[in-house]
Structure formats: C-alpha cells, structure tokens
Scaffold this motif. Structure first.
Motif, PDB file in Angstrom:
ATOM      1  N   ARG A  16      33.178  29.376  40.901  1.00 44.33           N
ATOM      2  CA  ARG A  16      34.583  29.196  41.318  1.00 44.33           C
ATOM      3  C   ARG A  16      35.534  30.067  40.507  1.00 44.33           C
ATOM      4  O   ARG A  16      36.470  30.657  41.057  1.00 44.33           O
ATOM      5  CB  ARG A  16      34.986  27.727  41.207  1.00 44.33           C
ATOM      6  CG  ARG A  16      34.379  26.849  42.282  1.00 44.33           C
ATOM      7  CD  ARG A  16      34.954  25.441  42.265  1.00 44.33           C
ATOM      8  NE  ARG A  16      34.720  24.756  40.990  1.00 44.33           N
ATOM      9  CZ  ARG A  16      33.603  24.105  40.678  1.00 44.33           C
ATOM     10  NH1 ARG A  16      32.597  24.067  41.532  1.00 44.33           N
ATOM     11  NH2 ARG A  16      33.493  23.499  39.509  1.00 44.33           N
ATOM     12  N   ALA A  17      35.298  30.159  39.200  1.00 47.29           N
ATOM     13  CA  ALA A  17      36.180  30.961  38.345  1.00 47.29           C
ATOM     14  C   ALA A  17      36.109  32.440  38.706  1.00 47.29           C
ATOM     15  O   ALA A  17      37.138  33.125  38.774  1.00 47.29           O
ATOM     16  CB  ALA A  17      35.825  30.749  36.877  1.00 47.29           C
ATOM     17  N   LEU A  18      34.897  32.941  38.950  1.00 51.18           N
ATOM     18  CA  LEU A  18      34.756  34.354  39.301  1.00 51.18           C
ATOM     19  C   LEU A  18      35.334  34.643  40.681  1.00 51.18           C
ATOM     20  O   LEU A  18      35.999  35.661  40.885  1.00 51.18           O
ATOM     21  CB  LEU A  18      33.293  34.781  39.225  1.00 51.18           C
ATOM     22  CG  LEU A  18      32.707  34.839  37.817  1.00 51.18           C
ATOM     23  CD1 LEU A  18      31.207  35.029  37.865  1.00 51.18           C
ATOM     24  CD2 LEU A  18      33.369  35.938  36.997  1.00 51.18           C
ATOM     25  N   GLU A  19      35.104  33.754  41.637  1.00 51.17           N
ATOM     26  CA  GLU A  19      35.623  33.976  42.990  1.00 51.17           C
ATOM     27  C   GLU A  19      37.143  33.873  43.055  1.00 51.17           C
ATOM     28  O   GLU A  19      37.752  34.364  43.999  1.00 51.17           O
ATOM     29  CB  GLU A  19      34.963  33.010  43.971  1.00 51.17           C
ATOM     30  CG  GLU A  19      33.516  33.392  44.228  1.00 51.17           C
ATOM     31  CD  GLU A  19      32.794  32.486  45.199  1.00 51.17           C
ATOM     32  OE1 GLU A  19      33.294  31.374  45.486  1.00 51.17           O
ATOM     33  OE2 GLU A  19      31.715  32.897  45.676  1.00 51.17           O
ATOM     34  N   ALA A  20      37.757  33.280  42.043  1.00 48.02           N
ATOM     35  CA  ALA A  20      39.216  33.195  41.998  1.00 48.02           C
ATOM     36  C   ALA A  20      39.856  34.510  41.550  1.00 48.02           C
ATOM     37  O   ALA A  20      41.063  34.702  41.720  1.00 48.02           O
ATOM     38  CB  ALA A  20      39.649  32.060  41.062  1.00 48.02           C
TER      39      ALA A  20
END
Length: 68
Positions: free
Chosen positions: A22-26
């Motif tokens: 989730r953090a990377l895709e944000a």
C-alpha cells in the motif's frame, strides 16, 4: 515504464507485506507492486517521478530493511 525488484527483510506476516504494498502504490508514478512475503521480494513497476531511492526510503520509513 521501468521495473525493479529488491529484497526486504523484516516482513513477518500478511499485514507487513500489505503495508509495504500500500505504501509503495501510494507513491506518484507507481503503477503496480508485487510483494512476496516468503522470499521478501518486492517488484515495482513505475514511471517518473518515482525512483528506486524513493522506494527504499518508503520501505525503511515503515521499519523494514531493503537489502538489495
């Protein structure tokens, strides 16, 4: 589009791998992320302005170690 695969240490459960995903895709420019908990492999597909350095910072800010 570019792609990079790197290893992350410290992920011990599905929650950990989900948090990293989730953090990377944000991040702006990231189009897809695959996290394999068992091996610690993370693959990111991205375009500018995203950079491998921003991936390392993001993962380390979550408390995990990028080892390659």
């Amino acid at each position: 589009m570019s792609s990079i695969t790197f290893a992350v240490q410290g992920m011990s459960c599905g929650g950990c791998s989900g948090k990293v995903k989730r953090a990377l895709e944000a991040l702006e420019g990231v189009s897809a992320t695959e996290v394999v908990l068992e091996s610690g492999a993370v693959t990111v597909q991205y375009d500018a302005p995203a950079t491998p350095e921003s991936f390392r910072e993001t993962v380390e800010d979550l408390g995990f170690d990028v080892v390659s």
